[in-house]
Scaffold this active site. Sequence first.
Site, mmCIF file in Angstrom:
data_model
loop_
_atom_site.group_PDB
_atom_site.id
_atom_site.type_symbol
_atom_site.label_atom_id
_atom_site.label_comp_id
_atom_site.label_asym_id
_atom_site.label_seq_id
_atom_site.Cartn_x
_atom_site.Cartn_y
_atom_site.Cartn_z
ATOM 1 C CE1 TYR A 1 -4.191 -7.543 -6.769
ATOM 2 C CE2 TYR A 1 -2.882 -6.136 -5.333
ATOM 3 C CZ TYR A 1 -4.090 -6.711 -5.667
ATOM 4 O OH TYR A 1 -5.202 -6.455 -4.898
ATOM 5 C CG ASP B 1 1.399 -0.265 -9.679
ATOM 6 O OD1 ASP B 1 1.679 0.428 -8.677
ATOM 7 O OD2 ASP B 1 0.568 -1.188 -9.650
ATOM 8 C CE LYS C 1 1.151 -2.249 -1.037
ATOM 9 N NZ LYS C 1 1.154 -2.944 -2.286
HETATM 10 C C1 LIG Z 1 -0.219 -3.057 -3.110
HETATM 11 C C2 LIG Z 1 -0.203 -2.765 -4.558
HETATM 12 C C3 LIG Z 1 -1.315 -2.226 -5.226
HETATM 13 C C4 LIG Z 1 -2.652 -2.066 -4.564
HETATM 14 O O1 LIG Z 1 -2.648 -1.161 -3.521
HETATM 15 P P1 LIG Z 1 -3.850 -1.236 -2.428
HETATM 16 O O2 LIG Z 1 -3.569 -0.072 -1.538
HETATM 17 O O3 LIG Z 1 -3.719 -2.562 -1.774
HETATM 18 O O4 LIG Z 1 -5.117 -1.099 -3.184
HETATM 19 C C5 LIG Z 1 -1.171 -1.861 -6.535
HETATM 20 N N1 LIG Z 1 -0.002 -2.036 -7.193
HETATM 21 C C6 LIG Z 1 1.077 -2.563 -6.594
HETATM 22 C C7 LIG Z 1 2.346 -2.707 -7.360
HETATM 23 C C8 LIG Z 1 1.018 -2.963 -5.268
HETATM 24 O O5 LIG Z 1 2.077 -3.531 -4.689
#
Ligand SMILES: *Cc1c(COP(=O)(O)O)cnc(C)c1O
Length: 438
Positions: free
Chosen positions: A154, A249, A277
């Site tokens: 994701y 990511d 985060k």
């Molecule tokens: C949470 C997450 C996202 C998206 O971040 P948001 O702040 O919710 O848009 C993208 N990549 C990874 C790996 C994530 O865990």
Amino acid sequence: MSQQSASERKLNLSRSRALFQEAQQVMPGGVNSPVRAFRGVGGEPVFIERGEGAYLYDVDGNRYLDFVQSWGPMILGFGYPSVLEAVTEASKRGFTFGAPTQAETELARLVIESVPSVEMIRFVNSGTEATMSALRVARAYTGRSKIVKFTGCYHGHADMLLVQAGSGVATLGLPDSPGVPSETTANTLSVPYNDKEAIKQVFETYANEIAAVIVEPVAANMGLVLPVPGFLELLRELTAKHGALLIFDEVMTGFRVALGGMQERVQITPDLTCFGKIIGGGLPVGAYGGRREIMQVVAPLGPMYQAGTLSGNPLAMAAGIATLKELRKPGQYELLEQKSQLLGEGIARVLHDTNSDAQIVRIGAMFCLYFTREPVHNYADAKRASAERFASYFWEMLERGYYLPPSQFESCFLSLAQEEAHLQEMVQSIETVLRQQA
Ligand SMILES: *Cc1c(COP(=O)(O)O)cnc(C)c1O
């Protein structure tokens, strides 16, 4: 898991129930992000009133040890004094100016000093924006269109990335989403995670068309799937050989599995890295960064446009700076690793003693329980785990005061606020629950 067994619980959630009824009148599903609605476990969400240290308190006065941590950011726990003070002070000076502030440079430096592959960085407001923008950079820099992602990874909800995505999409069982035109995803290639042959094949077929490979270096939106030895190394090798960029990511793994993220643990240097985060300390932040030469395409230095009214927001920068300063103190990640090991070994012992068919996967300050004996290397494997068993485990743990992610496709997080005694009690609770289930 059925609504029925949820309603048999002793836990009083009457006020949460009432608030959820109200919320559903005015917001789709009563929430502002799908997984919060608890559909992955059946039943209705708990409404939170406040957090304190390692604990969450709901609107009915129940207290939970929190393993969700707002899906990752709250690694210091709630109300951490230095973070609270930094945000309070910043708020007195003004919420947002839309002009440069010194705090942006300070947070940029803290990230760059912690993650050596990052030489320049741009702050945005979410992880979604970070991945979307990093891919725009990769396409601008290489002049190519195709991107490769992995099934069950994701990367936020940008159209082009909403292909075979995990997390909330996985929980809801949407293979894709209506509203995303096929033209938008025509250049997105999706490959099974950990499948070395498949990624080699993709590069053979599209050798000179691939702008970037984007990957969660630990896949944490389909539960918790570790990269098999050589997988990330192969991605580095293939992208370098074919002139594509490698994007890690690390929105979730950054500052969580190590100060320098997963790239520090595996000693691989990606071209670009996405953050979110933890670097916002609980306020809305994302960031993308990498090699100077590549980041120079970003406007106003270069031609690739990307902007944001609230980007680099002073409150978010203050929270991020205070959080990273705390995490950069010596011994913090060793402490997190100790807690993780204690919990991991305790749970493994319980699984063995109860002859459970569940397994635990863990790395750094994150872990996940899958209700299957088969090894989990990719999304197809993860989906074989029992959703019913997970749901029953989830509600039994909630009853005992543990707030876990309400979906088997999400990872649990440890924080510096949790103490060894908390984790030992948790192991005992898991044992009780598993013996009941058996
Ligand atoms: C949470 C997450 C996202 C998206 O971040 P948001 O702040 O919710 O848009 C993208 N990549 C990874 C790996 C994530 O865990």
